[in-house]
Write a protein that holds these residues in place. Sequence first.
Motif, PDB file in Angstrom:
ATOM      1  N   ILE A  99      -8.483   4.522   2.264  1.00 26.14           N
ATOM      2  CA  ILE A  99      -7.175   3.665   1.851  1.00 26.14           C
ATOM      3  C   ILE A  99      -6.013   4.747   2.098  1.00 26.14           C
ATOM      4  N   GLN A 100      -6.365   5.893   1.514  1.00 29.04           N
ATOM      5  CA  GLN A 100      -5.015   6.921   1.565  1.00 29.04           C
ATOM      6  C   GLN A 100      -4.692   7.067   3.050  1.00 29.04           C
ATOM      7  N   ILE A 133       1.521   3.976   6.912  1.00 32.70           N
ATOM      8  CA  ILE A 133       2.656   3.014   6.565  1.00 32.70           C
ATOM      9  C   ILE A 133       3.754   3.729   6.048  1.00 32.70           C
ATOM     10  N   GLU A 134       3.691   4.641   5.483  1.00 30.56           N
ATOM     11  CA  GLU A 134       5.050   5.560   4.944  1.00 30.56           C
ATOM     12  C   GLU A 134       5.549   6.087   6.191  1.00 30.56           C
ATOM     13  N   TRP A 149       0.739  -4.404  10.353  1.00 32.50           N
ATOM     14  CA  TRP A 149       0.810  -3.007   9.115  1.00 32.50           C
ATOM     15  C   TRP A 149      -0.446  -2.644   8.691  1.00 32.50           C
ATOM     16  N   LEU A 150      -1.528  -3.187   9.004  1.00 28.00           N
ATOM     17  CA  LEU A 150      -3.036  -2.497   8.699  1.00 28.00           C
ATOM     18  C   LEU A 150      -3.827  -2.062   9.736  1.00 28.00           C
ATOM     19  N   PHE A 151      -3.118  -2.194  10.898  1.00 29.57           N
ATOM     20  CA  PHE A 151      -3.463  -1.262  12.051  1.00 29.57           C
ATOM     21  C   PHE A 151      -5.320  -1.899  12.369  1.00 29.57           C
ATOM     22  N   PHE A 187       0.823  -1.179  -0.059  1.00 33.09           N
ATOM     23  CA  PHE A 187       0.034  -0.073  -0.108  1.00 33.09           C
ATOM     24  C   PHE A 187       0.879   1.312  -0.150  1.00 33.09           C
ATOM     25  N   ALA A 188       2.207   1.107   0.165  1.00 36.13           N
ATOM     26  CA  ALA A 188       3.042   2.354   0.398  1.00 36.13           C
ATOM     27  C   ALA A 188       3.790   2.688  -1.033  1.00 36.13           C
TER      28      ALA A 188
END
Length: 450
Positions: free
Chosen positions: A352-353, A359-360, A286-288, A262-263
Amino acid sequence: MHEIDQTSEQMVRSVLAYAENRLRMDPVPLDRGMLSSSEMYARLDGVIRERGRSPDEVLGIYAALIAPSVISADSPRFLGFIPAAPTKASLLFDMLVSCASIQGISWLEASGAIAAENTALRVIADEAGLPPSAGGCFVSGGSAGNLSAIAVARETAKKRVATGRRLRAVVGSDAHSSIVNTLRLLEMDALVVPTADHRLTAEAARAALAAEGDLSDVAAVVCTSGTTNAGIVDDLAGVGALAKENGWWFHVDGAYGGSGIFAPSVRAKYDGIELADSFILDPHKWLFAPFDCCALLYRDPELARATHTQDASYLDVIHVSDGEWNPTDYAYHLTRRARGLPLWFSMAVNGIQAYRDAIEVALSLARETAAVINRTGHLELIREPDLGVVLFRRIGWKAGDYDAWAEALHREEIAFVPPTKWDGETVGRFAFLHPHTSMDLVREVLDRTA
């Protein structure tokens, strides 16, 4: 126990008030166990007894004794293992899912929940470049996902391998421990490829396979998209092409690092993931999402159904028609909570943004930390980070020095940063995931190595 009376009314108010306070913590404290095992058990002895206790009394025991003795993986100061940082939306919706007691195994019982989960899986599949036919289900974690996927690889391979042959899977030397355990449980063997810099490449795999001779017993090739220890992404494109050349199942273990798809800044590292026959990632990393949640996807779900569908007279009623979907058909489980719903809710609420941005942040923290280490004379960066994990050595330290450093940081609740090993040497390790971890904290931790 099931009625709403005065006691249960008070219990609802007390538990929801406690949950609300926990959700409002900003930041979440790190916490640490303060008692020896003997003291802990002594204090808990007799809490459960023949006659019940007041809910507030038992909640008080949890708040005073149990909760402070649990290290909070969702704290921005938790920088060891692989942390967690569930969104507020996902935590709240997890409470709702629990209160609804959803049995999420079949379309008959939970069509709405399963359809919603499948839309979240579709987002992940699209991001990975898997075809529209791809699908799967949510399972408890990476170990369950790997076991379920490789079981399908084994059963599929049996159709082309001579009866009685013990099957093998090609794996890199840094494959997760669950891969080796899965192969043992499935009575398969690991064909381990020695890797330079701990990264499985097509070149290394071809060299190792050339020395093997007969490869007719190979069922699968397993790559890792983000090793747990160092965050390294294997050569997915090269190894995936090798698997396709030979007709082998290609599985990608992305339990920790798979969400990096996703990054935008690291998406190119995942080129080749679209070749996967099966792919996992853990949204509780990593998708919280809250624990526990693993997304398991298959290129051809029908192969998974052929392996995992359970038959019994009392299950005849749940068999599906066109357009319906039973999660129980795609993994080794039967009973299953609808653990994908908190992710679905949070994705819908946040967009999604927001996930890409969060993640960034972890990727940026890793790059900045590597730069700080490179500027610090007594520290040495072991390798540039691929993702959110940073490995470093403190020049002159032995294993006991790292242990003392980590223990002091945790004792003072500054950070949880247990050391790890790299090529047999004890080293320091940061695992960045929480978007609220600050570089000021990182500098404080590194300053303690002086």
